[in-house]
Enzyme design. Structure first.
Site, mmCIF file in Angstrom:
data_model
loop_
_atom_site.group_PDB
_atom_site.id
_atom_site.type_symbol
_atom_site.label_atom_id
_atom_site.label_comp_id
_atom_site.label_asym_id
_atom_site.label_seq_id
_atom_site.Cartn_x
_atom_site.Cartn_y
_atom_site.Cartn_z
ATOM 1 N N SER A 144 0.870 -1.189 0.000
ATOM 2 C CA SER A 144 0.000 0.000 0.000
ATOM 3 C C SER A 144 0.901 1.230 0.000
ATOM 4 O O SER A 144 2.092 1.127 0.338
ATOM 5 C CB SER A 144 -0.842 -0.004 1.295
ATOM 6 O OG SER A 144 -1.493 1.222 1.510
ATOM 7 N N TYR A 157 -1.876 -1.052 10.429
ATOM 8 C CA TYR A 157 -1.950 -1.239 8.976
ATOM 9 C C TYR A 157 -0.647 -0.791 8.320
ATOM 10 O O TYR A 157 -0.085 -1.487 7.471
ATOM 11 C CB TYR A 157 -3.149 -0.455 8.429
ATOM 12 C CG TYR A 157 -3.413 -0.680 6.951
ATOM 13 C CD1 TYR A 157 -3.980 -1.858 6.499
ATOM 14 C CD2 TYR A 157 -3.099 0.300 6.005
ATOM 15 C CE1 TYR A 157 -4.229 -2.070 5.148
ATOM 16 C CE2 TYR A 157 -3.348 0.106 4.657
ATOM 17 C CZ TYR A 157 -3.915 -1.083 4.232
ATOM 18 O OH TYR A 157 -4.154 -1.285 2.892
HETATM 19 N N1 LIG Z 1 -8.732 -0.166 -1.188
HETATM 20 C C1 LIG Z 1 -7.645 0.542 -0.966
HETATM 21 O O1 LIG Z 1 -7.672 1.771 -0.931
HETATM 22 C C2 LIG Z 1 -6.315 -0.145 -0.800
HETATM 23 C C3 LIG Z 1 -5.147 0.642 -0.895
HETATM 24 C C4 LIG Z 1 -3.907 0.025 -0.717
HETATM 25 C C5 LIG Z 1 -3.842 -1.326 -0.476
HETATM 26 N N2 LIG Z 1 -4.984 -2.066 -0.378
HETATM 27 C C6 LIG Z 1 -4.851 -3.488 -0.103
HETATM 28 O O2 LIG Z 1 -5.446 -4.201 -1.159
HETATM 29 C C7 LIG Z 1 -5.855 -5.485 -0.685
HETATM 30 C C8 LIG Z 1 -7.287 -5.732 -1.115
HETATM 31 O O3 LIG Z 1 -8.107 -4.773 -0.482
HETATM 32 P P1 LIG Z 1 -9.501 -4.260 -1.077
HETATM 33 O O4 LIG Z 1 -9.425 -2.806 -1.212
HETATM 34 O O5 LIG Z 1 -9.907 -5.092 -2.241
HETATM 35 O O6 LIG Z 1 -10.427 -4.528 0.199
HETATM 36 P P2 LIG Z 1 -11.641 -5.526 0.418
HETATM 37 O O7 LIG Z 1 -12.002 -5.408 1.836
HETATM 38 O O8 LIG Z 1 -12.660 -5.263 -0.625
HETATM 39 O O9 LIG Z 1 -10.992 -6.964 0.112
HETATM 40 C C9 LIG Z 1 -10.180 -7.649 1.021
HETATM 41 C C10 LIG Z 1 -10.569 -9.121 0.967
HETATM 42 O O10 LIG Z 1 -9.682 -9.869 1.813
HETATM 43 C C11 LIG Z 1 -10.469 -10.831 2.492
HETATM 44 N N3 LIG Z 1 -9.828 -11.256 3.730
HETATM 45 C C12 LIG Z 1 -9.684 -10.524 4.871
HETATM 46 N N4 LIG Z 1 -9.093 -11.272 5.815
HETATM 47 C C13 LIG Z 1 -8.857 -12.482 5.265
HETATM 48 C C14 LIG Z 1 -8.275 -13.685 5.758
HETATM 49 N N5 LIG Z 1 -7.823 -13.774 7.010
HETATM 50 N N6 LIG Z 1 -8.193 -14.745 4.927
HETATM 51 C C15 LIG Z 1 -8.668 -14.669 3.657
HETATM 52 N N7 LIG Z 1 -9.229 -13.560 3.134
HETATM 53 C C16 LIG Z 1 -9.329 -12.484 3.938
HETATM 54 C C17 LIG Z 1 -11.789 -10.124 2.776
HETATM 55 O O11 LIG Z 1 -12.826 -11.051 3.077
HETATM 56 C C18 LIG Z 1 -11.990 -9.353 1.481
HETATM 57 O O12 LIG Z 1 -12.753 -10.097 0.537
HETATM 58 C C19 LIG Z 1 -5.639 -5.476 0.831
HETATM 59 O O13 LIG Z 1 -4.417 -6.113 1.144
HETATM 60 C C20 LIG Z 1 -5.538 -3.993 1.134
HETATM 61 O O14 LIG Z 1 -4.812 -3.741 2.306
HETATM 62 C C21 LIG Z 1 -6.210 -1.506 -0.548
#
Ligand SMILES: NC(=O)c1ccc[n+]([C@@H]2O[C@H](COP(=O)([O-])OP(=O)(O)OC[C@H]3O[C@@H](n4cnc5c(N)ncnc54)[C@H](O)[C@@H]3O)[C@@H](O)[C@H]2O)c1
Length: 258
Positions: A144, A157
């Site tokens: 991130s 985080y």
């Molecule tokens: N959305 C943003 O702004 C953003 C920015 C930077 C990084 N990220 C990273 O991108 C990745 C995806 O995030 P997103 O935005 O799609 O969020 P999201 O919440 O839509 O998706 C995350 C998914 O991970 C799953 N998950 C959580 N804990 C879990 C576990 N213990 N085992 C298996 N699955 C699990 C959740 O059920 C969910 O479906 C994450 O690592 C997040 O930190 C997101």
């Protein structure tokens, strides 16, 4: 572009979430067989439908990425169903709470580390033998912009996403000689459930104001889309990127360029 992943098996964790689902669509549309992993089975129906609509085969595996036997099981299911693993998109993650560092509860800190760090570590640990058996492959970890800079309200985080950078660089050092590449993507705010949760956490009464404020510090003037992340992840996982290893790449509309 069609066919970069023809005959390849791609494991995507967090496949029921915003970025994971976009990655399912992207990889499936380029010929991959998909192993869609998330905590619970039923939310993965959308991933299976997306893979099918994009013309790819897929299976769903409910697994907790922070649990070692669950991780071994999702890799084993990929091998037994599709004959091997070529790509791991190590993407599942949680945001934790929005609380100042000195008030952050230890159990919540540990939970964020368990999913975001142990989950990425275990995915790498157990995917590597399967990638090696194929003669090489690619791992893309989701860090991130919080893996590149600090943030006062989401210290767990931030710490977890910095750790993902360390794991990525270590994996790149360890396996380059075996044709296994490990890179990380560092998205800025991307339009998914996670940003809605963070906006609410930062200002329960007016989350829209937080979005506006965040967009103001992104030179592009907007959040990214899950598809914009997925297309770069697919590039990094493809043979087009075969000299790219150990890279930590912002996908952030210029947010960290200042
Ligand atoms: N959305 C943003 O702004 C953003 C920015 C930077 C990084 N990220 C990273 O991108 C990745 C995806 O995030 P997103 O935005 O799609 O969020 P999201 O919440 O839509 O998706 C995350 C998914 O991970 C799953 N998950 C959580 N804990 C879990 C576990 N213990 N085992 C298996 N699955 C699990 C959740 O059920 C969910 O479906 C994450 O690592 C997040 O930190 C997101």
């Amino acid at each position: 572009m069609a066919g970069r992943f023809e005959g390849k098996t791609v494991i995507i964790t967090g496949a029921a979430g915003g970025i994971g689902l976009a990655a399912v669509t992207r990889f499936a549309s380029e010929g991959a067989s998909i192993v869609a992993v998330d905590l619970k089975r039923s939310p993965l129906d959308e991933a299976l439908a997306a893979a099918k609509a994009a013309g790819g085969e897929s299976i769903a595996v409910d697994a907790d990425v922070s649990n070692e036997s669950d991780v071994q099981r999702y890799v084993a299911e990929a091998v037994s169903r599709f004959g091997g693993v070529d790509v791991l998109f190590n993407n599942a993650g949680i945001e934790g709470a929005v609380i100042p560092l000195e008030e952050y509860p230890l159990d919540m800190f540990q939970q964020v580390m368990a999913v975001n760090v142990n989950g990425v570590f275990l995915g790498m640990k157990h995917a590597v033998p399967a990638l090696r058996a194929r003669g090489g492959g690619a791992i893309v970890n989701t860090s991130s912009v919080a893996g590149m800079t600090g943030n006062a309200s989401i210290s767990a985080y931030v710490a977890s996403k910095h750790a993902v950078v360390g794991l990525t660089r270590s994996g790149a050092q360890a396996y380059a000689g075996e044709g296994i590449r490990v890179n990380a993507v560092c998205p800025s705010p991307i339009d998914t459930r996670m940003m809605r949760a963070l906006e609410e956490g930062l200002n329960e009464d007016n989350p829209a104001a937080i979005k506006e404020q965040m967009e103001g510090i992104i030179p592009a003037g907007r959040y990214g889309t899950p598809g914009e992340v997925a297309s770069f992840v697919a590039y990094l996982a493809s043979d087009e990127a075969k000299f790219i290893n150990g890279g930590i790449f912002p996908i952030d509309g210029g947010m960290t360029s200042a």
